[in-house]
Structures are given as C-alpha cells and as structure tokens.
Design a protein around this motif. Sequence first.
Motif, PDB file in Angstrom:
ATOM      1  N   ARG A  47     -46.511   7.950  99.149  1.00 31.87           N
ATOM      2  CA  ARG A  47     -45.417   8.909  98.827  1.00 31.87           C
ATOM      3  C   ARG A  47     -45.191   8.426  96.718  1.00 31.87           C
ATOM      4  O   ARG A  47     -45.954   6.573  96.609  1.00 31.87           O
ATOM      5  N   ARG A  48     -45.197   8.702  96.170  1.00 30.51           N
ATOM      6  CA  ARG A  48     -45.019   8.229  94.937  1.00 30.51           C
ATOM      7  C   ARG A  48     -43.527   8.168  94.356  1.00 30.51           C
ATOM      8  O   ARG A  48     -42.831   8.723  95.068  1.00 30.51           O
ATOM      9  N   VAL A  80     -40.632   7.112  92.965  1.00 27.56           N
ATOM     10  CA  VAL A  80     -39.680   8.244  91.843  1.00 27.56           C
ATOM     11  C   VAL A  80     -38.791   7.202  90.754  1.00 27.56           C
ATOM     12  O   VAL A  80     -39.038   6.151  91.204  1.00 27.56           O
ATOM     13  N   ASP A 130     -32.090   9.464 102.255  1.00 26.76           N
ATOM     14  CA  ASP A 130     -33.104   9.361 101.586  1.00 26.76           C
ATOM     15  C   ASP A 130     -34.414   8.261 102.408  1.00 26.76           C
ATOM     16  O   ASP A 130     -36.197   9.091 102.124  1.00 26.76           O
ATOM     17  N   ALA A 160     -35.843  10.188 104.707  1.00 25.49           N
ATOM     18  CA  ALA A 160     -36.835  11.821 104.563  1.00 25.49           C
ATOM     19  C   ALA A 160     -38.429  10.776 103.749  1.00 25.49           C
ATOM     20  O   ALA A 160     -39.134  11.483 104.385  1.00 25.49           O
ATOM     21  N   ARG A 161     -38.116  10.174 102.981  1.00 28.18           N
ATOM     22  CA  ARG A 161     -39.326   9.779 102.368  1.00 28.18           C
ATOM     23  C   ARG A 161     -39.857   8.120 103.189  1.00 28.18           C
ATOM     24  O   ARG A 161     -41.385   8.714 102.792  1.00 28.18           O
ATOM     25  N   TRP A 162     -39.595   7.571 103.528  1.00 28.20           N
ATOM     26  CA  TRP A 162     -40.435   6.409 104.177  1.00 28.20           C
ATOM     27  C   TRP A 162     -40.483   6.407 105.130  1.00 28.20           C
ATOM     28  O   TRP A 162     -41.705   5.856 105.832  1.00 28.20           O
ATOM     29  N   GLU A 163     -39.150   6.353 105.959  1.00 25.90           N
ATOM     30  CA  GLU A 163     -39.108   5.951 107.524  1.00 25.90           C
ATOM     31  C   GLU A 163     -40.239   6.722 108.394  1.00 25.90           C
ATOM     32  O   GLU A 163     -40.873   5.959 108.669  1.00 25.90           O
TER      33      GLU A 163
END
Length: 460
Positions: free
Chosen positions: A42-43, A45, A60, A63-66
């Motif tokens: 992941r980039r 933000v 969030d 969606a992005r890390w888990e």
Amino acid sequence: MHPRLAADLAELPELLEAAQRHAVAFLDGLAEAPVVPEVPARRAVPLPEEAVGLSGALRDFAARWEPGMSASAGPRYLGFVTGGATPAALAGDWLTAAVDQNATSSLDATGQHLERETVGWLRQLFGLSEDHEGALVSGATMANTVGLAIAREWLGERRGVSPAEAGVAALGAVRVLSGSPHSSVAKGLSVLGLGRAALRTVATLPGREAVDPVALEAELRDADGPCIVVANAGTVNTVDFDDLRALAALRDRYGCWLHVDAAFGAFASLSPDHAHLTDGLDLADSVCVDLHKWLNVPYDSAVQFTRRRDLQARVFQNAAVYLGAVGAEPDLVHLTPENSHRLRALSAWFTLRAYGRAGHREIVERNVACARTLGSAIEKIEGLRLLAPVRLNVVCFTLADGPTPERLAALADRLTAEVFMTPTRYAGQPALRAAFSNWRTTDEDVQRVARALEHAVRAG
Ligand SMILES: *Cc1c(COP(=O)(O)O)cnc(C)c1O
C-alpha cells in the motif's frame, strides 16, 4: 471540542461495540484466513485534513490495511517464535488502553503495585527465588539489553568505576562470551557502547548449539579480567539449552556475570517432562524472558529479572525532584530504559489470573506435542529431512537433496496460505523452522501443515 470528537464521545459505547464486533470478526477468521495474505504493498496517503470520526477510520482501516494483516495471532503462523493472545490476555490489553495508566511512580502507585504482583507470579512460574527482582520491558531484546547494562555496571564495580557515571570508556575493554547468542545480544552491546566486537562466540558441543563448558572455561581462564557470560536457554534453531548449573559453577570459580537469555525456553520449566532443561536458571545474575511469545500476551511484553537491582537502579535512575529519591524500593521509572510506559503488566496479569499455572502448562505441553508430531511427519515425507531432533517446540528441517536458500524460500512461499515458516541456516545448511507457541494450535493444524508440506514438496 471538535464536533467529530464530541460526537464520538457522545456515542462511545456504540462505537466501541462496533470496534469490538470488528475485532471478533477478525479473530473468527484466523483459522481459515490465508496465514500470510498476498496483497500489493500500500502506498502511504497524505495526512487527512478533515475529520471522519472513529467509524470513518474503522472503515478506512478495513478497506486499506486489514486485508494485508497476517494471521500471526492464529494457529499456523509458525515463523520466528510468535505467540498469539489468550482471550484473557487480549481483554487485559484492551483494558490497558482503557485505564491508560503510566505505571512508573509511587506518587500514583496502583499500576506499579500490579506490575510487582505480576512479576512475583512470573518468578513463581519459572521457579525463580525471591532474590530475583524484575521489571517488564517491551521485548526480549530490551530484556537482554537491560541485563547486559546491569552486567556492565557490575564490571565497573569490579574495576572501581561506575560506567553509568563515568561512561564506558572508563571501563576499558570488555569480553562477552556465549555459545550460540541470539542476534539481539550484539544489538544490545552496540546500544550499550560495549560494541558488537566485544562478543566472542565460544565453541559448542559436537552437533549441538549448547556451549561447550570446557571451551568456556578455557576462555575464562585466559581472559584478562572479569567477563560477561550470556547463556542460552533455548536457541532459536534447535531449542538447545546450555548447562546452566555448569555455567553457574564456572561463574563462581572465575567471577563473571551470568546472564541467561531464556526468551522462550524458560517456559520449559512449566512442563515436568522438560523442566530439567532450565535447571539452574535461578542461579543466574540476570534473566530475560519474552511474554509476547509463549505466555501468549499481545506485543510488546517481556520480563527481565536480576539479583542486583541496586546496580540496575544505578544505571537507569531518573533522579528528578518531582519523582523523589531512588530509595531502597526504586520506582519503575528508575529500573528500565523507559520512563513513561503503558501498564504492560495487565495483559500478563489477566492471562495468569485466568488460566493459572495449569492453563499455561497445558499450552506449553500441547505446543511441544505438536512440534514432535510435525517432526515425525517430516521424517516420513520423501524429499525432506530433519536437521536436529525436536527438543522442545521448534522443528528445523530442510530439503533432502540440494537445499538452497532459493529453493527453500520458494517452498515456503508456496505454503503461505496454509502455514508461515521462516528460513534459517543450521549446521552449514539452509533450512526452515516451524516454531510452535500459539495457544490456538491443535493436532489438526499439524496434520494440515504436514499435508500441505507433502504436496508442496511433491509439486516442487
Ligand atoms: C525472540 C528472541 C529474542 C528477541 O526478542 P524480541 O522480543 O524480538 O525483542 C532474543 N532471544 C531469543 C532467544 C529469542 O527467541
């Protein structure tokens, strides 16, 4: 108050319940989720300007890390030495954040009293006498570093200087002797200004990782002044144990400091069949034990014990008018590198209170049985071979023909949905290790790992 913060405060019970439901769903998935999922990196933000509140942050995160989170708290994450968190330890950790105590000082003493009770329980768990005082730190690296710092001050005492006051230069050259030291010992020596080069590796017994006491005695006899000896009670490759009684006898004869790195091996003392491995642990001058490994409390937690708390306070004292004098019963602020720290002892307290010695013995014995079962299974898989007998909770093995780091990495990579293992080098051979220390792991998991290994070896 910012309106989103005020709204979160107003809805705190519902929001915490939502976070709890989320956590429970994650834990429910542990047994079947890919052990280490394959997700693109992941980039980062930019810092958000607008507030989204706790529910927005939770969405969030989900969606992005888990999706990239490994099942390291689950039953088939056998890399490194990685425990999970027992139900009570997990609840204790949640409550640690809820009560948010800074357990450092007798000006507000309850947290520090709870830590002392916990240290007392841990001392009894490992069969140490009351001559050992203890404190909690963030991990075994820190526990080793604190033990070595006390050893450094002891060397100073022998040479009539205080390195804590005068600096390490006043101490002169220092020799640290160990058979199969963990890498964190060299890191600790670097931090303490003793230098990585101070570490001298002593010969081990033939075909073993345990130090050869005869070779160690020769080093001590030839040394120019007192030394620090780091004994290993559970090496990471083959869980080999130094003969702690023999090393304590050498300590008494030659006058050195005996530090024992028992990061996870100390737990052998919970099992009547394996307690002999830690025989003599109490004789050490300082001892390191990780709690986030085999006690199955969440990161980050370890305990360090020593018989010389006076020297420890000399190194770590944080004298300030508002904190009061160091005194005969030093506050925790005077005993470790940290000043402020979370009430780390609470999760250990919870799991020990909830399951007692008997419950934790069952975890240790089941993990050891799992390691033995996997060891026997690997002996029967064509294309694999064990590199060492399974002494406790780690299985160290390799490919029967032409093992290379690349082929082993490819094998481990093919398996990450089912099991996670980490590479090593043992007896001159590239190898893989499967380390059992999670309270959830059962014989069924071991059968599953063995089947996956057999398929992967056949396919490769
Ligand atoms: C894991 C381990 C360490 C380092 O522990 P951390 O908790 O990662 O700081 C040190 N010694 C031994 C034997 C270990 O197994």
